[in-house]
Motif scaffolding. Structure first.
Motif, short mmCIF file in Angstrom:
data_model
loop_
_atom_site.label_atom_id
_atom_site.label_comp_id
_atom_site.label_asym_id
_atom_site.label_seq_id
_atom_site.Cartn_x
_atom_site.Cartn_y
_atom_site.Cartn_z
N SER A 197 -4.94 2.80 -2.91
CA SER A 197 -3.68 2.47 -3.84
C SER A 197 -2.15 1.99 -3.54
O SER A 197 -1.57 1.38 -2.29
CB SER A 197 -2.44 4.04 -3.44
OG SER A 197 -3.47 5.25 -4.30
N THR A 237 -3.92 3.20 -8.02
CA THR A 237 -5.20 3.34 -7.26
C THR A 237 -6.45 2.77 -7.98
O THR A 237 -6.63 3.22 -8.76
CB THR A 237 -5.35 4.84 -7.12
OG1 THR A 237 -4.18 5.25 -6.58
CG2 THR A 237 -6.84 5.77 -5.83
N ARG A 260 0.96 -1.12 -0.06
CA ARG A 260 -0.47 -0.12 -0.15
C ARG A 260 0.83 1.30 -0.18
O ARG A 260 1.81 1.05 0.87
CB ARG A 260 -0.71 0.14 1.10
CG ARG A 260 -1.68 1.12 1.65
CD ARG A 260 -2.79 0.75 2.11
NE ARG A 260 -2.03 1.47 3.79
CZ ARG A 260 -2.24 2.11 4.15
NH1 ARG A 260 -2.08 3.79 3.30
NH2 ARG A 260 -1.01 2.77 5.70
N ASP A 261 0.92 2.32 -0.69
CA ASP A 261 0.93 3.73 -0.77
C ASP A 261 0.91 4.25 0.78
O ASP A 261 -0.25 4.51 0.53
CB ASP A 261 0.97 4.09 -2.03
CG ASP A 261 1.60 5.73 -2.26
OD1 ASP A 261 2.43 5.55 -1.12
OD2 ASP A 261 1.02 6.14 -3.51
N PRO A 262 1.94 4.63 1.20
CA PRO A 262 1.60 4.79 2.41
C PRO A 262 1.49 6.50 2.64
O PRO A 262 1.24 6.72 3.69
CB PRO A 262 3.20 4.87 3.34
CG PRO A 262 4.38 4.34 2.11
CD PRO A 262 3.27 3.55 0.73
N SER A 263 1.96 7.24 1.63
CA SER A 263 1.50 8.17 0.96
C SER A 263 0.23 8.08 0.88
O SER A 263 -0.46 10.13 1.29
CB SER A 263 2.43 8.89 0.16
OG SER A 263 2.01 8.68 -1.47
N ARG A 264 -0.23 7.40 0.49
CA ARG A 264 -2.28 7.96 0.91
C ARG A 264 -2.38 7.23 1.90
O ARG A 264 -2.60 6.56 2.36
CB ARG A 264 -2.54 7.32 -0.87
CG ARG A 264 -1.60 7.89 -1.30
CD ARG A 264 -2.19 8.77 -2.62
NE ARG A 264 -2.35 9.33 -3.90
CZ ARG A 264 -3.00 9.34 -4.90
NH1 ARG A 264 -3.86 8.32 -4.31
NH2 ARG A 264 -2.25 9.05 -6.02
N PRO A 265 -3.38 8.04 2.63
CA PRO A 265 -4.22 7.80 4.10
C PRO A 265 -5.10 6.66 3.53
O PRO A 265 -5.88 6.78 2.93
CB PRO A 265 -4.76 9.09 4.54
CG PRO A 265 -4.93 9.98 3.39
CD PRO A 265 -3.02 9.34 2.10
#
Length: 425
Positions: free
Chosen positions: A419, A395, A355-360
């Motif tokens: 994402s 996403t 999971r993209d950590p920059s996306r909450p």
């Protein structure tokens, strides 16, 4: 037969009969007179044997004197004390056995007396009953004191007793009495003691619209004691107005609830058996009512059903067909809503992806249910699961499943945006 003979007329015949009777009386008058005298003598002898003349004391010794003495020639004054005497009377035994005080008249002449000066005066008693003679008066003299009477005017009061039948009442404002005012005369201390002059009226069972009562007036003190005074006029007439004020109505029953149920609960329903009650009473009282109320029912802290028998609150001058009712109070939880932010759990993540950590990533869950359950609910009590089976880099929206404690209603989005990025091995 001689043809010249004439029969006597009726008048002549009557004269002949009467003449014969007179001749017989002249011839036998001595015998007739003796027979008559003998008959009277025998009658008197029989009377003396069967109903002899005797003398008695009346009232007899041991009984209080009851022949009231009346003062004569008192002028403007009155006697301070009332006196009664007894007599020795003579007469036939049968007559004396039936004597009453009314058979005698007792008088004392107070002519020439000065007020406030006591004098001894002779009492004269005569018999009103034929054949009864007064032989002696006991006492023969009484001590008399004259005083100047006091006078007052007082209104006539209707003194009521008894109860009117149910449904009837007196309109006192329309009730009248005639005369409205009377004069009382008597000893100063007794006149002063009189609090009211009453016409006694018994209203038991009376339903007449205009009930007319005529009776003797009674002077009473403040304590109800009858005072001996002269009332003028001595009688009065009251016209009492009575009307029917009895009506019936069926009124609903309401429960008087106090207190509050347990936190998170409310009253779901109130059932009353019977729901309405018939009442009867005076029209003015019944017409003012809209409902009947039970005694207070305290529901403080309650969450389970209450089944109670409660009395109806009494209303003065009102009759009810029953005194109590059954009340059932039911409670239910109060539903409230809250929104919790829950971090979802990712499942079935394909190999080589993360999971993209920059996306909450979060799921908004709306929870509805009993207040006591919602109040203690934490985000950790809600589980949100996102399945990433077949996911690719980038996403995309993926289905989310939300679960939580039983008894709660959960609402959440059908999908959540995730994402993903590809990671190097």
């Amino acid at each position: 037969m001689n043809g010249n003979h004439r029969r006597p007329s009726r008048r002549q015949a009557a004269r002949q009969v009467l003449g014969g009777i007179l001749r017989s009386l002249r011839q036998h008058w001595a015998q007739a007179t003796f027979s008559l005298l003998a008959a009277f003598a025998i009658w008197f002898v029989v009377q003396d044997v069967e109903n002899p003349r005797v003398s008695v004391t009346f009232p007899e010794e041991g009984q209080p004197p009851s022949i009231v003495v009346t003062a004569e020639n008192a002028g403007p004054y009155i006697v301070r004390e009332n006196y009664s005497v007894r007599v020795v009377a003579e007469g036939r035994a049968d007559d004396l056995a039936a004597l009453t005080p009314a058979d005698f008249e007792a008088r004392v002449d107070v002519r020439g007396m000065q007020p406030g000066v006591e004098e001894l005066r002779q009492v004269r008693v005569t018999s009103r009953r034929p054949g009864v003679r007064v032989l002696q008066v006991i006492p023969s003299q009484v001590r008399i004191t004259l005083v100047e009477p006091a006078t007052r005017e007082l209104p006539v009061t209707i003194r009521r007793s008894g109860q009117l039948p149910a449904g009837f009442r007196e309109d006192e404002a329309a009730t009248t009495v005639e005369p409205a005012v009377v004069k009382i005369t008597g000893l100063p201390e007794r006149v002063q003691a009189v609090q009211s002059v009453d016409l006694d009226v018994n209203l038991s069972g009376v339903i007449d619209q205009a009930y007319v009562v005529t009776g003797e007036l009674v002077a009473r003190s403040a304590t109800g004691t009858v005072e001996t005074v002269t009332i003028s006029p001595p009688r009065a007439t009251a016209t009492i107005r009575i009307g029917q004020a009895f009506v019936q109505r069926t009124l609903p029953v309401i429960a008087d609830i106090s207190g509050a149920p347990a936190t998170g609960y409310r009253i779901a329903s109130i059932t009353i058996d019977p729901p309405a009650v018939t009442v009867s009473g005076e029209r003015s009282v019944v017409n003012e009512l809209t409902a009947l109320s039970t005694e207070k029912i305290d529901v403080t802290g309650a969450r389970a059903e209450l089944r109670l028998v409660r009395n109806l609150v009494a209303v003065p001058n009102l009759s009810v067909e029953r005194r109590s009712v059954t009340v059932v109070v039911k409670f239910e939880p109060i539903d409230v809503a809250a929104t919790l932010t829950v971090a979802p759990e990712l499942q079935n993540l394909p190999a080589g992806f993360a999971r993209d950590p920059s996306r909450p990533l979060a799921v908004e869950v709306r929870v509805t249910g009993p207040a006591d359950l919602v109040a203690v609910l934490k985000p950790s009590d809600i589980k949100a699961v996102v399945s990433l089976a077949g996911a690719t880099a980038g996403t995309a929206a993926y289905p989310v499943t939300v679960t939580g404690p039983s008894g709660l209603k959960l609402e959440a989005p059908a999908t959540v945006t995730v994402s993903l990025i590809q990671v190097l091995p």
